[in-house]
Design an enzyme around this catalytic site. Structure first.
Site, PDB file in Angstrom:
ATOM      1  N   CYS A 130       0.811  -1.205   0.000  1.00  0.00           N
ATOM      2  CA  CYS A 130       0.000   0.000   0.000  1.00  0.00           C
ATOM      3  C   CYS A 130       0.850   1.264   0.000  1.00  0.00           C
ATOM      4  CB  CYS A 130      -0.897   0.012   1.249  1.00  0.00           C
ATOM      5  SG  CYS A 130      -1.848  -1.511   1.466  1.00  0.00           S
TER       6      CYS A 130
ATOM      7  N   ASP B 296      -3.819  -8.600   8.447  1.00  0.00           N
ATOM      8  CA  ASP B 296      -2.727  -8.355   9.390  1.00  0.00           C
ATOM      9  C   ASP B 296      -2.751  -6.944   9.949  1.00  0.00           C
ATOM     10  OD1 ASP B 296      -2.140  -7.477   6.814  1.00  0.00           O
ATOM     11  OD2 ASP B 296       0.001  -7.819   6.988  1.00  0.00           O
TER      12      ASP B 296
ATOM     13  N   ILE C 181      13.866 -11.438 -17.396  1.00  0.00           N
ATOM     14  CA  ILE C 181      14.031 -10.673 -18.629  1.00  0.00           C
ATOM     15  C   ILE C 181      15.319 -11.108 -19.303  1.00  0.00           C
ATOM     16  CG2 ILE C 181      12.661  -8.668 -17.985  1.00  0.00           C
ATOM     17  CD1 ILE C 181      15.218  -7.239 -17.233  1.00  0.00           C
TER      18      ILE C 181
ATOM     19  N   SER D 120      11.633 -12.299  -4.156  1.00  0.00           N
ATOM     20  CA  SER D 120      12.923 -11.972  -4.762  1.00  0.00           C
ATOM     21  C   SER D 120      14.054 -12.545  -3.920  1.00  0.00           C
ATOM     22  CB  SER D 120      13.086 -10.457  -4.886  1.00  0.00           C
ATOM     23  OG  SER D 120      13.593  -9.906  -3.692  1.00  0.00           O
ATOM     24  N   GLY D 121      15.253 -12.533  -4.483  1.00  0.00           N
ATOM     25  CA  GLY D 121      16.437 -13.021  -3.779  1.00  0.00           C
ATOM     26  C   GLY D 121      17.269 -11.915  -3.183  1.00  0.00           C
TER      27      GLY D 121
END
Length: 631
Positions: free
Chosen positions: A2, A100, A291, A363-364
């Site tokens: 948000c 939450d 990509i 993600s890493g």
């Protein structure tokens, strides 16, 4: 995920300007396109833009307790909210939603300021308690989610997810902070808690701020830090097994969503590890995306495809032109202050791609800082080994003199670039590391800035940022020290800022399991030689993954996202560079030495030197200024 905004009267109950609050909120529409709402009472106003992920039907914010005496607006995800909900219900609290957000309200009622210690996740929130007459802000431990704030001259206090929302406030002091400029041209970003403006600040990761009505401006309070406290005796095999168990658990708790969820897959170690863990936890195939570049020198997509094939993911690849320089002005709008990480361009594109398939992506990010994966750690430790053998009193004059006399050779292979090494060896650990990671060195910044601007800094230097963090470091181990510094500077200021803005520009939520604070705490307790062994970074991590990922994924040379800046600035962007660096906008600021800007352009475009990183840094500063003038 948000966007949040708030205005709070620190002097009492003056009316909140609803139209102004709404304008602030709408500047962040991209962060939450699903729903929006405002909450206003005497002296307090909250605004919220919602990207629905959990309890899609009933999670609208701002949200309050039963009698409305406590209100919250919040950005993020608290992954242990279900456990906290049950605990708080057992303590007598009543819940009206399954989201939450409501946990924060009741946790504040139960534990007050200490509530943040109970939250596991990424979060930034503002909470108003009418009975106590306080505004309470909190930001997650690693700084995954952003939070800006400002105390205005008329006693109103404001906060937001992005700086652009604060910029709508007529009373905000938008005078550029000279220290932030010095920091930017050293680091390529403005590190916490500064912003580019004198009138606004970032709440640092792992900090809270409690502002009371009628009280002076509050000072942020730290509630967490990376401990770097060594574990007891542990075998390498045990460390490998526990590391994977902890990563798997950190991934698992991030798979809760009521919307499509997937992962970035670059073909590097970190994203591949996250996908491997997800594949073992998902009922169906993992949705992955990557990509590809039309220039093979920048393309890792074949490695991403290798992992996708191994784990039978639902994989989607899109090819991007390496000459994707049309985003320069877009980036200036997204980041709100100068930001010089050129990998923001491919990051923007991969987020754009992911949003076509999913609303949440894992993600890493964080693996390099946690487990010493950057090449610069290896170089820094090699230099540190020399420092450890020769006292500073001898190193400083000998290597300092060699550094001054040795010619600069950026064009040569690294082994011949001894000037940088000599200069680093003449410094202590922090100075040496700072010298190795700066976008523009001290010497270059001295030439870049005008005499008047340098004088105005009154002796301030960008290294003071690192020195300040080093002074508070819980460890004096050289590798752990520079990891700690990166976790306070580069990680939140560059990596997480880059991903947050790029992802939220496309209303995509990104979750980062390798930055789970419990995982970070545990990894920080591993001995340094389990992280960096010889020339191998992420040593224990890679060993633990040998049964899960191909050798070529684990042990090939690290690439990372990059773009061909040097070629752009001698080719398609040559005229833009000249117009920007040598034009009137930068000249009129009084910040720059025009002769040195001319040298940067002429030497780079003639092929005599590669000044691409420095030129990009100045170019993005100029783009920021143009955006500011147009606002």
């Amino acid at each position: 995920m948000c966007g949040i905004v708030g205005i709070f009267d620190t002097r009492g109950t003056r009316e909140i300007d609803r139209a102004l609050l709404s304008r602030m909120n709408e500047t962040q529409h991209h962060r939450g396109p699903d729903e929006a709402d405002l909450y206003i009472e005497p002296g307090v106003g909250f605004g919220h833009r919602r990207l629905s992920v959990i309890d899609v039907a009933a999670g609208l914010q701002p949200l309050g307790n039963e009698d409305g005496s406590v209100m919250v607006c919040y950005n993020g995800e608290i992954y242990n909210y279900r456990e906290l909900t049950e605990e708080l219900k057992g303590l007598g609290h009543t819940f009206r939603t399954r989201c939450d957000t409501e946990v924060i309200v009741h946790a504040w009622e139960e534990w007050g300021e200490e509530c943040v210690h109970r939250f596991r996740g990424m979060f930034a929130f503002g909470l108003w308690d009418r009975n106590q007459q306080v505004m309470f802000l909190g930001r997650d431990r690693m700084g995954v989610k952003p939070l800006y704030y400002a105390m205005l001259p008329d006693g109103f206090f404001a906060f937001s997810s992005e700086l652009k929302a604060l910029r709508t406030l007529p009373q905000l002091n938008r005078e550029i902070d000279p220290q932030a400029v010095e920091d930017y041209f050293a680091y390529g970003y403005v590190p916490e808690p500064k912003t580019i403006f004198k009138g606004a600040l970032k709440l640092s990761p792992g900090f809270t701020l409690l502002q009371k009505v009628g009280a002076p401006q509050a000072v942020p309070k730290q509630f967490w830090d990376v401990p770097f406290k060594l574990h007891g005796a542990m075998s390498e095999q045990d460390a490998q097994e526990e590391l994977l168990t902890r990563i798997r658990e950190a991934v698992k708790i991030r798979l809760v969503a009521e919307v499509p969820l997937g992962a970035f897959l670059s073909g590097g170690v970190d994203s591949s590890a996250v996908v491997a863990m997800m594949a073992g936890l998902n009922e169906g195939p993992v949705h992955t995306c990557s990509i590809a570049f039309n220039d093979k020198a920048y393309d890792e997509s074949e490695y991403a495809s290798m992992v996708a094939a191994q784990y039978k993911t639902d994989h989607y690849t899109e090819t991007v032109d390496t000459d994707d320089y049309g985003l320069i002005d877009t980036l200036a709008h997204l980041y709100d202050e100068p930001f010089a990480d050129s990998s923001a361009i491919p990051t923007y594109r991969v987020c754009q791609l992911a949003r076509k398939r999913v609303t949440v992506a894992l993600s890493g990010d964080g693996g390099d800082e946690n487990l010493a994966g950057y090449r610069r750690y290896r170089y820094a430790m090699a230099e540190q080994n020399v420092r450890g053998r020769i006292p500073l009193s001898l190193r400083k004059p000998v290597f300092g003199t060699l550094g001054r006399l040795y010619p600069k050779a950026d064009w040569a292979p690294r082994v011949f670039r001894a000037k940088t090494t000599f200069e680093a060896l003449a410094r202590d650990t922090v100075e040496g590391y700072f010298h190795g990671v700066t976008v523009m060195s001290d010497a270059m910044r001295d030439k870049l800035f005008s005499p008047g601007f340098r004088a105005g800094l009154q002796g301030y230097r960008a290294i003071d940022v690192m020195r300040g963090h080093a002074a508070k470091s819980p460890t004096d181990d050289p590798l752990s020290l520079i990891q700690y510094i990166d976790m306070k500077t580069y990680l939140p200021g560059d990596i997480l800022t880059k991903v947050d803005r790029a992802s939220m520009a496309h209303a995509l939520e990104v979750r980062v399991p390798l930055l789970d604070h419990q995982l970070v705490e545990w990894i920080s307790g591993l001995p340094s030689d389990m992280k960096l062994r010889g020339s191998e970074g992420k040593y224990v991590f890679k060993k633990s993954l040998e049964a899960h990922l191909p050798h070529d994924i684990l042990y090939r040379k690290k690439m990372g996202f990059s773009v061909p800046l040097a070629a752009w600035f001698r080719g398609p962007l040559a005229q833009r560079v000249r117009d920007a660096l040598l034009g009137p906008l930068l000249a009129d600021t009084g910040i720059f030495n025009k002769a040195f800007l001319h040298e940067l352009v002429e030497h780079h475009q003639s092929g005599r030197r590669d000044y691409s990183a420095s030129i990009w840094t100045v170019l993005m500063f100029e783009a920021f200024l143009r955006k500011e003038m147009a606002a």
